[in-house]
Enzyme design. Structure first.
Site, PDB file in Angstrom:
ATOM      1  N   SER A   1      89.463  51.537  53.823  1.00 57.45           N
ATOM      2  CA  SER A   1      90.689  50.866  54.255  1.00 57.45           C
ATOM      3  C   SER A   1      91.336  51.565  55.438  1.00 57.45           C
ATOM      4  O   SER A   1      91.265  52.798  55.567  1.00 57.45           O
ATOM      5  CB  SER A   1      91.661  50.882  53.077  1.00 57.45           C
ATOM      6  OG  SER A   1      92.940  50.484  53.492  1.00 57.45           O
TER       7      SER A   1
ATOM      8  N   LYS B   1      90.979  56.217  48.563  1.00 59.87           N
ATOM      9  CA  LYS B   1      89.896  55.701  49.416  1.00 59.87           C
ATOM     10  C   LYS B   1      89.336  56.828  50.290  1.00 59.87           C
ATOM     11  O   LYS B   1      88.134  56.945  50.496  1.00 59.87           O
ATOM     12  CB  LYS B   1      90.409  54.552  50.287  1.00 59.87           C
ATOM     13  CG  LYS B   1      90.713  53.286  49.512  1.00 59.87           C
ATOM     14  CD  LYS B   1      89.428  52.557  49.139  1.00 59.87           C
ATOM     15  CE  LYS B   1      89.652  51.360  48.264  1.00 59.87           C
ATOM     16  NZ  LYS B   1      88.410  50.681  47.869  1.00 59.87           N
TER      17      LYS B   1
ATOM     18  N   TYR C   1      97.047  55.019  47.184  1.00 56.34           N
ATOM     19  CA  TYR C   1      95.895  54.124  47.337  1.00 56.34           C
ATOM     20  C   TYR C   1      94.996  54.615  48.478  1.00 56.34           C
ATOM     21  O   TYR C   1      93.791  54.816  48.299  1.00 56.34           O
ATOM     22  CB  TYR C   1      96.390  52.695  47.619  1.00 56.34           C
ATOM     23  CG  TYR C   1      95.325  51.817  48.201  1.00 56.34           C
ATOM     24  CD1 TYR C   1      94.238  51.410  47.437  1.00 56.34           C
ATOM     25  CD2 TYR C   1      95.385  51.404  49.541  1.00 56.34           C
ATOM     26  CE1 TYR C   1      93.247  50.620  47.987  1.00 56.34           C
ATOM     27  CE2 TYR C   1      94.393  50.614  50.089  1.00 56.34           C
ATOM     28  CZ  TYR C   1      93.324  50.230  49.312  1.00 56.34           C
ATOM     29  OH  TYR C   1      92.340  49.455  49.858  1.00 56.34           O
TER      30      TYR C   1
END
Ligand code: UDP
Length: 329
Positions: free
Chosen positions: A115, A143, A139
Site C-alpha cells: 500500500s 504492510k 495498517y
C-alpha cells in the site's frame, strides 16, 4: 497453478477473473469474513483461514501451486489505530505463517498487496518507490513489516516476491460482473455512488482546508482491473527470473475529493447531496504515485486511467447491485 489468498475480496476477485481470462489455473483461499462467495467467478475454491498452518499444508499438498497472490488483510486505517493487535495478528503473524508454509512446500513466488500507506506523509509528489517508508498508521506499518519480511526471506531462503503498493483502488469490472462491497464502506467512490442511489443520506467531504487548489484532499485513483493486470505481469516477471522488488501502482494523476464528486454527478446525471466535514484523522493532503518503474520494467499500461471511466465502471456495478452481492443484508 496460482493460489489467490483473499480471492473473494474486492481486488482479489478482479484478479481471479483476469487470471482465468488469461488461461491460468487458479485456486482461491478465502475465509469469507469480508469476501463474497459470489465474487469468485471460477477456478477452485477452498474456504479457510490463511493464518492456519494446517489449512495451508492441505491446500499446498492438494494443488500444484507455483505462485501465491496474497490479498487477504485487514485494511481499515481507522480501525488499525484503535486495535493494532488485530492488524498485527492477521497481516504480520498470518503473513509469517503463510511464508513458512510456502517455504516448507517449496513454492517459489509471491505477489503481495502492499500500500501507499507504507510511505506515510509524502516528502515529494509523485512518490517514487525509494521514498522513505514511515507509515503514520498501524495498517501501513503492518504492510511495511511484511514487505521487510519478504526481503529477508529472499536473502536467506530464495523466496522471490513483488510487493505492489496500491494507491487508491477504484472502479469495477468493466463487464459489470464484479464490484466493490465492503462492510462497513469507508472509500470515497462507493460512498459517493451509494449516496447518489439514496442508500446514504449525504456524502461528507472530509476536510476543505487542505493546501490544494480546491481545499480538498488529492488522491491517485487506479482501476481495479489495471491492478489485476499488474499482478499477472509481476508473476510473469518473477517466473522470468526478476529479483524481489516493490512497485507503485497508480495513474500518476491526482484528483481532489470535489473533482471526484463532480465527475460522479456527471456520470449519474444528477446532483449528489454533500456536506463539508472536518478532516479525517491521519489523511495526508496529497498522495500521487510515480508508477514509471512498473510501466518500464513490467510493461504495465493502465487501460482505465481516466477518472470518468473509473467512476462509470463503478456506477455500472452499484446501480445494478444497490445491495452489493446481497449476502450481508
Ligand atoms: N473521503 C471523503 N468522504 C468520505 C470518504 C472519503 O471526503 O466519505 C476522502 C478522504 O478523506 C480522502 C479521499 O476521500 O481524502 C479518499 O479516501 P478513501 O477512504 O477512499 O481512500 P484513502 O485515501 O483513505 O485510502
Amino acid at each position: 497453478m496460482i493460489c489467490v489468498i483473499g480471492g473473494a475480496g474486492y481486488i482479489g476477485s478482479h484478479c481471479v477473473k483476469r487470471l482465468l481470462e488469461r488461461d491460468h489455473k487458479v485456486v482461491t483461499l478465502d475465509n469469507l469474513e469480508a469476501g463474497h462467495r459470489a465474487a469468485i467467478v471460477g477456478g477452485e475454491f477452498v474456504q479457510g483461514d490463511y493464518t492456519d498452518r494446517q489449512t495451508l499444508d492441505t491446500l499446498f499438498t492438494s494443488y500444484p501451486i507455483e505462485c501465491v497472490m496474497h490479498f487477504a488483510a485487514y485494511a481499515s486505517v481507522a480501525e488499525s489505530m484503535t486495535d493494532p493487535a488485530k492488524f498485527y495478528r492477521l497481516n504480520v503473524v498470518g503473513g509469517y505463517t503463510l511464508l513458512e508454509a510456502m517455504r516448507a512446500h517449496r513454492i517459489p513466488y509471491l505477489i503481495f498487496s502492499s500500500s501507499a500507506a507504507t510511505y506515510g506523509e509524502p516528502r515529494q509528489i509523485p512518490i517514487p518507490e525509494d521514498h522513505p517508508q514511515q507509515p503514520t498508521n498501524a495498517y501501513g506499518e503492518t504492510k511495511r513489516a511484511f514487505e521487510q519480511m519478504l526481503r529477508w526471506y529472499d536473502v536467506a531462503f530464495g523466496l522471490r516476491s513483488v510487493s505492489l503498493r496500491y494507491f487508491n483502488a477504484a472502479g469495477a469490472d468493466p463487464e459489470g460482473q464484479l464490484g466493490e462491497d465492503h462492510h462497513p464502506e469507508t472509500h470515497l467512490i462507493p460512498l459517493v455512488l451509494l449516496t447518489a442511489l439514496g442508500k446514504r443520506p449525504v456524502l461528507k467531504i472530509f476536510g476543505t482546508d487542505y493546501d490544494t487548489p480546491d481545499g480538498t484532499a488529492i488522491r491517485d485513483y487506479i482501476h481495479v482491473t489495471d491492478l489485476a493486470d499488474a499482478h499477472i505481469l509481476a508473476a510473469e516477471s518473477l517466473k522470468g527470473g526478476a529479483p524481489t522488488t516493490a512497485y507503485n501502482l497508480g495513474n500518476g494523476l491526482g484528483y481532489s475529493v470535489r473533482e471526484v464528486v463532480r465527475t460522479a454527478e456527471e456520470v449519474v446525471g444528477h446532483p449528489i447531496p454533500q456536506e463539508e466535514a472536518p478532516r479525517r484523522a491521519g489523511d495526508p493532503a496529497r498522495l500521487v504515485a510515480s508508477a514509471d518503474r512498473a510501466k518500464r520494467e513490467l510493461g504495465w499500461q493502465p487501460q482505465y486511467a481516466d477518472l470518468r471511466t473509473i467512476i462509470e465502471t463503478a456506477w455500472r456495478w452499484h446501480s445494478t447491485h444497490p445491495d452489493g452481492y446481497g449476502d450481508r443484508l
